[in-house]
Design a protein around this motif. Sequence first.
Motif, PDB file in Angstrom:
ATOM      1  N   ARG B   2     -33.558  -5.896  46.403  1.00  0.00           N
ATOM      2  CA  ARG B   2     -32.928  -4.854  45.577  1.00  0.00           C
ATOM      3  C   ARG B   2     -33.672  -3.519  45.695  1.00  0.00           C
ATOM      4  O   ARG B   2     -33.076  -2.455  45.648  1.00  0.00           O
ATOM      5  CB  ARG B   2     -32.902  -5.303  44.114  1.00  0.00           C
ATOM      6  CG  ARG B   2     -31.714  -6.163  43.759  1.00  0.00           C
ATOM      7  CD  ARG B   2     -31.888  -6.700  42.356  1.00  0.00           C
ATOM      8  NE  ARG B   2     -31.889  -5.617  41.367  1.00  0.00           N
ATOM      9  CZ  ARG B   2     -30.802  -5.198  40.729  1.00  0.00           C
ATOM     10  NH1 ARG B   2     -29.654  -5.761  40.975  1.00  0.00           N
ATOM     11  NH2 ARG B   2     -30.872  -4.239  39.848  1.00  0.00           N
ATOM     12  N   LYS B   3     -35.010  -3.625  45.839  1.00  0.00           N
ATOM     13  CA  LYS B   3     -35.782  -2.379  45.907  1.00  0.00           C
ATOM     14  C   LYS B   3     -35.372  -1.554  47.123  1.00  0.00           C
ATOM     15  O   LYS B   3     -35.347  -0.311  47.072  1.00  0.00           O
ATOM     16  CB  LYS B   3     -37.294  -2.638  45.890  1.00  0.00           C
ATOM     17  CG  LYS B   3     -37.847  -3.513  46.977  1.00  0.00           C
ATOM     18  CD  LYS B   3     -39.335  -3.782  46.694  1.00  0.00           C
ATOM     19  CE  LYS B   3     -39.867  -4.885  47.582  1.00  0.00           C
ATOM     20  NZ  LYS B   3     -41.216  -5.291  47.223  1.00  0.00           N
ATOM     21  N   TYR B   4     -35.038  -2.217  48.219  1.00  0.00           N
ATOM     22  CA  TYR B   4     -34.656  -1.477  49.422  1.00  0.00           C
ATOM     23  C   TYR B   4     -33.264  -0.852  49.279  1.00  0.00           C
ATOM     24  O   TYR B   4     -32.989   0.196  49.852  1.00  0.00           O
ATOM     25  CB  TYR B   4     -34.758  -2.377  50.658  1.00  0.00           C
ATOM     26  CG  TYR B   4     -36.182  -2.862  50.857  1.00  0.00           C
ATOM     27  CD1 TYR B   4     -37.196  -1.965  51.181  1.00  0.00           C
ATOM     28  CD2 TYR B   4     -36.527  -4.197  50.648  1.00  0.00           C
ATOM     29  CE1 TYR B   4     -38.503  -2.384  51.325  1.00  0.00           C
ATOM     30  CE2 TYR B   4     -37.834  -4.618  50.782  1.00  0.00           C
ATOM     31  CZ  TYR B   4     -38.820  -3.717  51.119  1.00  0.00           C
ATOM     32  OH  TYR B   4     -40.118  -4.130  51.242  1.00  0.00           O
ATOM     33  N   TYR B   6     -32.285   0.381  46.502  1.00  0.00           N
ATOM     34  CA  TYR B   6     -32.561   1.608  45.746  1.00  0.00           C
ATOM     35  C   TYR B   6     -33.190   2.692  46.635  1.00  0.00           C
ATOM     36  O   TYR B   6     -32.969   3.868  46.416  1.00  0.00           O
ATOM     37  CB  TYR B   6     -33.470   1.306  44.540  1.00  0.00           C
ATOM     38  CG  TYR B   6     -32.666   0.894  43.327  1.00  0.00           C
ATOM     39  CD1 TYR B   6     -32.308   1.812  42.355  1.00  0.00           C
ATOM     40  CD2 TYR B   6     -32.230  -0.415  43.175  1.00  0.00           C
ATOM     41  CE1 TYR B   6     -31.543   1.448  41.260  1.00  0.00           C
ATOM     42  CE2 TYR B   6     -31.468  -0.799  42.088  1.00  0.00           C
ATOM     43  CZ  TYR B   6     -31.124   0.133  41.129  1.00  0.00           C
ATOM     44  OH  TYR B   6     -30.362  -0.220  40.052  1.00  0.00           O
ATOM     45  N   VAL B   7     -33.966   2.264  47.631  1.00  0.00           N
ATOM     46  CA  VAL B   7     -34.529   3.231  48.589  1.00  0.00           C
ATOM     47  C   VAL B   7     -33.385   3.934  49.314  1.00  0.00           C
ATOM     48  O   VAL B   7     -33.336   5.167  49.410  1.00  0.00           O
ATOM     49  CB  VAL B   7     -35.456   2.524  49.613  1.00  0.00           C
ATOM     50  CG1 VAL B   7     -35.831   3.460  50.761  1.00  0.00           C
ATOM     51  CG2 VAL B   7     -36.726   2.013  48.938  1.00  0.00           C
ATOM     52  N   ARG B   9     -30.253   4.087  48.403  1.00  0.00           N
ATOM     53  CA  ARG B   9     -29.438   4.813  47.416  1.00  0.00           C
ATOM     54  C   ARG B   9     -30.051   6.195  47.138  1.00  0.00           C
ATOM     55  O   ARG B   9     -29.335   7.211  47.148  1.00  0.00           O
ATOM     56  CB  ARG B   9     -29.393   3.961  46.137  1.00  0.00           C
ATOM     57  CG  ARG B   9     -28.765   4.585  44.927  1.00  0.00           C
ATOM     58  CD  ARG B   9     -28.966   3.623  43.748  1.00  0.00           C
ATOM     59  NE  ARG B   9     -28.607   4.210  42.489  1.00  0.00           N
ATOM     60  CZ  ARG B   9     -29.422   4.923  41.726  1.00  0.00           C
ATOM     61  NH1 ARG B   9     -30.659   5.182  42.150  1.00  0.00           N
ATOM     62  NH2 ARG B   9     -29.031   5.404  40.576  1.00  0.00           N
ATOM     63  N   ASN B  10     -31.357   6.227  46.900  1.00  0.00           N
ATOM     64  CA  ASN B  10     -32.021   7.509  46.624  1.00  0.00           C
ATOM     65  C   ASN B  10     -31.917   8.455  47.809  1.00  0.00           C
ATOM     66  O   ASN B  10     -31.689   9.647  47.645  1.00  0.00           O
ATOM     67  CB  ASN B  10     -33.495   7.284  46.260  1.00  0.00           C
ATOM     68  CG  ASN B  10     -33.660   6.852  44.812  1.00  0.00           C
ATOM     69  OD1 ASN B  10     -32.679   6.565  44.124  1.00  0.00           O
ATOM     70  ND2 ASN B  10     -34.882   6.788  44.335  1.00  0.00           N
TER      71      ASN B  10
END
Lengths: 320, 260
Positions: B2-4, B6-7, B9-10
């Motif tokens: 999930r963190k990637y 968000y990477v 997405r940002n």
Amino acid sequence: MEQEVIRCEEVLYEYSYFEKKEGLGGSIKDFFFREVKKKKAVDKVSLSIKRGELVGLLGPNGAGKTTLIKILIGILQPEEGEVRCNGYIPYDRKYEFLKKIGVVLGQKSQLSWDLPAMDTLYLLREIYEIPRKEFDERLDDLAEKLNVKDKLRIPVRKLSLGERVKCELICSLIHNPDILFLDEPTLGMDIVSQRFVYDFLNDINQTRKTTIIFTSHYIQDIENLAKRVVLVKGGKIVSDGTLNQLKENYKTERSYVIETDGTKPELEAVGVGMTKLSDNKYKVFVDAESAVLKSISLSNVVSIDEDKMELDEILESIFG
Amino acid sequence: MRKYWYVARNRFMVTMVYRSDFVFAMAVAIFRTMISAFLWRAIYGGGENSYMQGYSYRELVLYLLLTNATSLIFSFELCFKIGQLVKTGRLTPYLYRPINILYENLFESIGASAISMIVFSAVMLFFDVHGSGNGNLFVLKLLYFVLSYILWVLVLSLIGLLGFKMIQMWPLKPIMRGLYMLFAGILFPLEFLPWKLGGFIKYNPFGLVGSTLTQVVMGRIGRREIESMILGMLLGIVIFYFLYNWLLKKSLKLYEGAGA
């Protein structure tokens, strides 16, 4: 017995650099052959920090404070010695270790410049795997304490320096780390923002028992924050203790204001620092009271007054 | 994982902030295609029905459009970004957060070219349905596209590691750009090269994401060859992945986190 969270033993780190030779010829020589030199940035440093301590690393520019922080957070690998941070070898950069530290390095922002801080915080929520409820509560608390609730949705590039540092602080604490590392946290801040940061860090240290290690060359930072002051000079620790201990240690080092007839006082025998205050006034730092009385020539002296050293003067005498 | 997301997405949101960058990049690609198309029109001499290396003029223009579209997806940004991060010391936040630098770079790149990737995938689907090649290969072609992207990021990341040694990475830019123009087949299909090795050149990393990808989309490459190339790319990804991690470990020892 309080738990030790940081332990450094005989840590050594050297930077490589080369000196550019002068002139065109020098530049041509450098093009083919560069003599690499080494400079000890951290020189056999031993340090132990216990859980919940608030420690200030104080020193002039180039003293090795930031390098020491970089070693402790795993950016640099020491060439000699042993480092343990929260039980881990920092340079291994294990996720379990990284999840337990928070870092604010003044000019190395982790905020996305073009996006609101909130977007970076959402990313950090995922990176540190913080449950949503916990994240919301902690964010609410931190933003409230730092008075930036209304700034979190504004693009970072539109924020003032003080607001940006506050957002950085939230980023570094959102995962509730055991240890917080701060490099020059108040650099360039106005007095009001500085006060906010002092109060906030003291609160975090007391309520969450977060170990805080910060670097600074500002006296105000040390006086308002540090319970323990580690003085660093030339890559070495030259003093380590509480603020009161520091003042106590330098009690014997007195200073005097000497008024003369306009000529310079003769103090060769003392061999300690002397600064000129005005045309006929000089400030003299001495190790022992008796030494100055024995060696000073009174022929041109009008008056001598003892000047009790303040913290900044103590530091000036150490770092000068 | 999930963190990637968000990477990506940002990074996508940052792209949205700088919309003009996207528009200008598209304009450059269109101009380049137009120049190449006019040039080839002169070479074909107006012969609408003449063929060169199996390409009619119309097919060649289509080829140029697609290869130039790929240049919007496969950018060099990552290669120079790493050098810049090292030079300025801004690599530091990448190191003290529990996140893999390579994956972060991969997903940042995906976020940066997300729009182009979606449009290109749609074009790929259109060609698969309406094209003249072997139909029903969309999933295979999409897999090729994804793997070629991963391989591209790995190659750029590897080149980017030079940033740990070189203070200035910009001298590499024209070299990279030249190699890309030639070996990705941006101005002409790689079969047009006079060398005997022309057949192998299409398997170079630039070719795989340019000329060869375009030919896959146009249906000029059959199922068996696509499958072989997918296997080859998988092997390349594994090799480059281990090579990258090994070199990154060595390179990080050179990193001093410049500045305060």
